[in-house]
Design a protein around this motif. Structure first.
Motif, short mmCIF file in Angstrom:
data_model
loop_
_atom_site.label_atom_id
_atom_site.label_comp_id
_atom_site.label_asym_id
_atom_site.label_seq_id
_atom_site.Cartn_x
_atom_site.Cartn_y
_atom_site.Cartn_z
N GLN A 177 -8.96 -6.13 -1.79
CA GLN A 177 -10.39 -6.42 -1.62
C GLN A 177 -10.71 -7.78 -2.23
O GLN A 177 -11.40 -8.60 -1.61
CB GLN A 177 -11.21 -5.33 -2.29
N ILE A 230 -2.69 3.49 -5.05
CA ILE A 230 -3.67 3.14 -4.04
C ILE A 230 -4.93 2.51 -4.63
O ILE A 230 -5.49 1.57 -4.07
CB ILE A 230 -4.01 4.35 -3.14
N ASP A 231 -5.41 2.99 -5.77
CA ASP A 231 -6.65 2.45 -6.34
C ASP A 231 -6.50 0.99 -6.72
O ASP A 231 -7.37 0.17 -6.42
CB ASP A 231 -7.08 3.27 -7.56
N ARG A 263 -5.93 -1.27 -3.56
CA ARG A 263 -7.19 -1.45 -2.83
C ARG A 263 -8.05 -2.52 -3.50
O ARG A 263 -8.60 -3.39 -2.84
CB ARG A 263 -7.96 -0.13 -2.78
N VAL A 286 0.83 -1.21 0.00
CA VAL A 286 0.00 0.00 0.00
C VAL A 286 0.86 1.26 0.00
O VAL A 286 0.56 2.23 -0.66
CB VAL A 286 -0.96 0.00 1.20
#
Length: 198
Positions: free
Chosen positions: A32, A24-25, A28, A19
């Motif tokens: 997830q 970041i996108d 993430r 991270v």
């Protein structure tokens, strides 16, 4: 009500570096998906207390569970986790650091048996108890490699090496905390990657 049960924490290692160092996108989205893969691999009726960034706090009330059943659960989660990473690496079009580095993420699992209970704040249910603290303390330890199953002595009725000797090479260690020493056994899981078909 029985307040004793299994505490089961799969933790994605390398998440913090992942991270901090990458977009970041995309990171993430990848994390997830991996957490969903772990949740979807639950075959022994584990309940989710909460998702803690890169880890899931699972629990199951009841007697001390059979180690072979826990190992089968860990094997299923571990293989699904790495199969997803391999598949993602083969189909990705993006060459950002997040997408290119995802295949390097690893998975460890902390298992402990103890006493805990639930409490509710607004609509959120949380677990509380000294054994929840113990399990979280064990996430930080001196084990060098980051793909292993850690089992506390409270979970082992007898030496797990007897039941799973042909599959796992157990080592003994301990964690020093402010409240005392926590003894545990651990075994590496890297060999399970050989079971994953491309």
């Amino acid at each position: 009500m029985n307040n004793k049960g299994l505490i089961f924490i799969p933790d994605i290692s390398g998440f913090t570096r992942f991270v901090n160092d990458v977009e970041i996108d995309h990171s993430r989205h990848i994390i997830q998906e991996l957490l969903e893969v772990i949740i979807n691999s639950n075959q022994i009726g584990l309940e989710i207390s909460e998702i803690e960034g890169d880890a899931i706090l699972f629990y199951k009330y009841g007697d001390v569970p059979d180690l072979a059943a826990i190992y089968a659960q860990i094997e299923k989660m571990f293989c699904a986790f790495h199969k997803h990473l391999i598949s993602y690496d083969h189909r990705r079009f993006c060459h950002c650091k997040a997408c290119a580095g995802a295949v390097e993420l690893t998975l460890k699992v902390i298992t402990h048996y103890g006493e805990f209970t639930e409490y509710t704040v607004k609509n959120f249910s949380k677990l509380i108890g000294k054994d929840i603290i113990v399990a979280h303390q064990l996430l930080k330890n001196d084990i060098e490699q980051h793909e292993y199953w850690l089992v506390t002595d409270k979970l082992t009725k007898d030496d797990p090496g007897k039941k799973l000797a042909e599959k796992l090479n157990w080592k003994r260690s301990e964690k020093q905390t402010e409240t005392g020493t926590i003894p545990f056994l651990y075994a590496q899981l890297g060999h399970l990657k050989n079971k994953i078909s491309a």
